[in-house]
Design an enzyme around this catalytic site. Structure first.
Site, short mmCIF file in Angstrom:
data_model
loop_
_atom_site.label_atom_id
_atom_site.label_comp_id
_atom_site.label_asym_id
_atom_site.label_seq_id
_atom_site.Cartn_x
_atom_site.Cartn_y
_atom_site.Cartn_z
N ASP A 90 0.80 -1.22 0.00
CA ASP A 90 0.00 0.00 0.00
C ASP A 90 0.84 1.27 0.00
O ASP A 90 0.39 2.32 0.41
CB ASP A 90 -0.92 0.01 1.22
CG ASP A 90 -0.15 -0.31 2.52
OD1 ASP A 90 1.06 -0.03 2.57
OD2 ASP A 90 -0.77 -0.84 3.45
N GLU A 112 -0.78 -8.84 -1.60
CA GLU A 112 -1.23 -8.41 -0.28
C GLU A 112 -2.44 -7.48 -0.42
O GLU A 112 -2.50 -6.39 0.15
CB GLU A 112 -0.11 -7.74 0.51
CG GLU A 112 -0.37 -7.71 2.02
CD GLU A 112 0.78 -7.09 2.79
OE1 GLU A 112 1.53 -7.86 3.41
OE2 GLU A 112 0.92 -5.84 2.79
N GLU A 126 -1.77 5.05 3.58
CA GLU A 126 -1.81 3.68 3.06
C GLU A 126 -3.22 3.15 2.84
O GLU A 126 -3.48 2.42 1.87
CB GLU A 126 -1.02 2.75 3.98
CG GLU A 126 0.49 2.94 3.96
CD GLU A 126 0.96 4.05 4.88
OE1 GLU A 126 2.18 4.30 4.92
OE2 GLU A 126 0.12 4.67 5.56
N HIS A 197 7.88 3.95 12.77
CA HIS A 197 8.11 4.86 11.64
C HIS A 197 6.82 5.36 11.00
O HIS A 197 6.88 6.09 10.00
CB HIS A 197 8.92 4.14 10.56
CG HIS A 197 8.14 3.07 9.84
ND1 HIS A 197 7.93 1.83 10.38
CD2 HIS A 197 7.49 3.09 8.65
CE1 HIS A 197 7.20 1.12 9.54
NE2 HIS A 197 6.91 1.86 8.49
N ARG A 199 3.78 7.36 9.65
CA ARG A 199 3.59 8.79 9.43
C ARG A 199 2.59 9.38 10.42
O ARG A 199 2.77 10.48 10.94
CB ARG A 199 3.12 9.02 7.99
CG ARG A 199 3.00 10.47 7.58
CD ARG A 199 2.48 10.58 6.16
NE ARG A 199 3.40 9.97 5.22
CZ ARG A 199 4.39 10.61 4.59
NH1 ARG A 199 4.56 11.90 4.81
NH2 ARG A 199 5.17 9.99 3.75
N HIS A 230 14.60 3.98 12.07
CA HIS A 230 14.25 4.25 10.68
C HIS A 230 14.93 5.55 10.23
O HIS A 230 15.06 6.49 11.01
CB HIS A 230 12.73 4.39 10.56
CG HIS A 230 12.22 4.31 9.17
ND1 HIS A 230 12.20 5.39 8.31
CD2 HIS A 230 11.69 3.27 8.46
CE1 HIS A 230 11.70 5.02 7.14
NE2 HIS A 230 11.36 3.75 7.21
#
Length: 375
Positions: A90, A112, A126, A197, A199, A230
């Protein structure tokens, strides 16, 4: 199409099988969405791109990255004329690949497929990407029956859905069977493996979660934290602001996949906002605390081995404290479960590609099928 390290891990088993098939020709395209991590991940799996799209350093936002990728992919698809385009997950890379393929009337295969949450902005962006990809995909490779049901509810034709399992389990079981040594400084059975990590967690949510983890380690002298940080500056700055300088908290550079698998195998528990670790750690019998309020991977939560804890200081601290001080809870969560696959997802996907795009019933050599990987 490949753009991030998790996409490499999940697409590598498919690429390997396709390269051993006489009927397919593979072209790997990389987007550099995670430029700092992508090249090392590709090398670890012995992969090299046929086209590496590099974008300007200023293209950090999803809108800038998507528009840049769509333009470059459109030119590449016009030149190469693939029979289908494959992308996983995604990410902005997967989304851009699906749009570029649609504009060129090229079949798009979504690996997926069908993961959903109730909110369009959780996770952001996503959830929007995966719902948009589903509109134009020709073949949806769903990792679980729940994901397949999500697609059916969205009126995706049943014949376009393959219940494949998740290819991450293919890679995981292969690497785990070699029993790799834990990374340097990782103390087996007493270390929390931490990753973060997302957003939507940038800013105060991450700082609150990290503060709770540090407070927990302060009162638990027999446990430590190992945090492969990250490279995103939002995640990195919060990690160093809150967690640096503690004698039992190690902030290290991102790990290769063998080291990640070894870290999971040797961890006391996993604390993460990652999607991949929600799939991998349950297979290796490690409790997982997820720093999110919702997840598109509810199967392990339903199994009792993954717990959604959010990012508030009280909730994160309480979940760690209970896991540490309740042997019954730890035993319930430290079980090996396989809701995401059995290690044969890549074979199912490649067999389905053969049947769908050659018209044959068995995976025997037929005509040459050109495949593009968007990343």
């Amino acid at each position: 199409m490949i753009g991030t390290r998790p996409e490499v891990i999940k697409l590598a088993p498919i690429i390997r099988r396709l390269r051993n098939a006489q009927w397919a020709r593979v072209r790997i395209v990389t987007s550099g969405q995670q430029a700092d991590l992508l090249d090392n991940a590709l090398a670890e799996f012995g992969l090299k791109p046929d086209l590496a799209i590099r974008h300007r350093a200023a293209c950090h936002g999803p809108a800038q990255l998507a528009s840049s990728l769509i333009r470059r992919l459109d030119r590449f698809f016009a030149d190469q004329k693939p029979d289908c385009v494959l992308a996983q997950g995604d990410t902005t890379t997967a989304y851009a690949a699906s749009v570029a393929a649609f504009y060129r009337r090229i079949a798009f295969v979504h690996i997926e497929a069908g993961l959903r949450t109730a909110a369009l902005d959780a996770p952001f962006p996503e959830e929007f990407h995966r719902r948009t990809i589903a509109v134009s995909a020709a073949l949806h490779c769903a990792p679980t029956s729940a994901a397949a049901q999500n697609l059916l509810r969205e009126s995706v034709p049943r014949q376009n859905i393959l219940l494949s399992g998740n290819t991450v389990i293919d890679s995981l079981l292969e690497v785990a069977a070699t029993k790799p040594a834990p990374p340097p400084g990782f103390e087996p059975n007493r270390t929390i493996l931490l990753t973060a990590h997302r957003r939507e967690n940038f800013g105060s949510p991450l700082r609150d979660a990290f503060a709770a983890i540090r407070a927990f380690v302060d009162i638990t002298p027999d446990l430590a934290v190992y945090f492969p940080v990250h490279p995103n500056p939002n995640a990195r700055s919060a990690a160093h602001e809150i967690l640096s300088g503690h004698p039992r908290i190690q902030l290290v550079e991102p790990l290769g996949y063998r080291d990640i698998v070894a870290a999971i195998q040797n961890a006391w528990c996993v604390v993460t906002d990652s999607g991949g670790l929600q799939e991998e750690a349950p297979a290796l019998a490690k409790p997982v605390l997820v720093l999110r309020d919702v997840t598109e991977r509810p199967e392990a939560v339903a199994s009792g081995v993954v717990e959604l804890v959010g990012t508030s200081r009280d909730a994160v601290f309480k979940s760690l404290y209970e896991l540490r001080n309740s042997p019954a809870k730890y035993a319930k969560m430290a079980r090996s479960v396989f809701p995401y696959g059995d290690g044969h997802a890549s074979k199912r996907i490649v067999d389905a590609l053969y049947r769908r795009f050659t018209g044959a019933s068995d995976p025997e050599p037929a005509h040459l099928l050109q495949l593009q990987y968007a990343s």
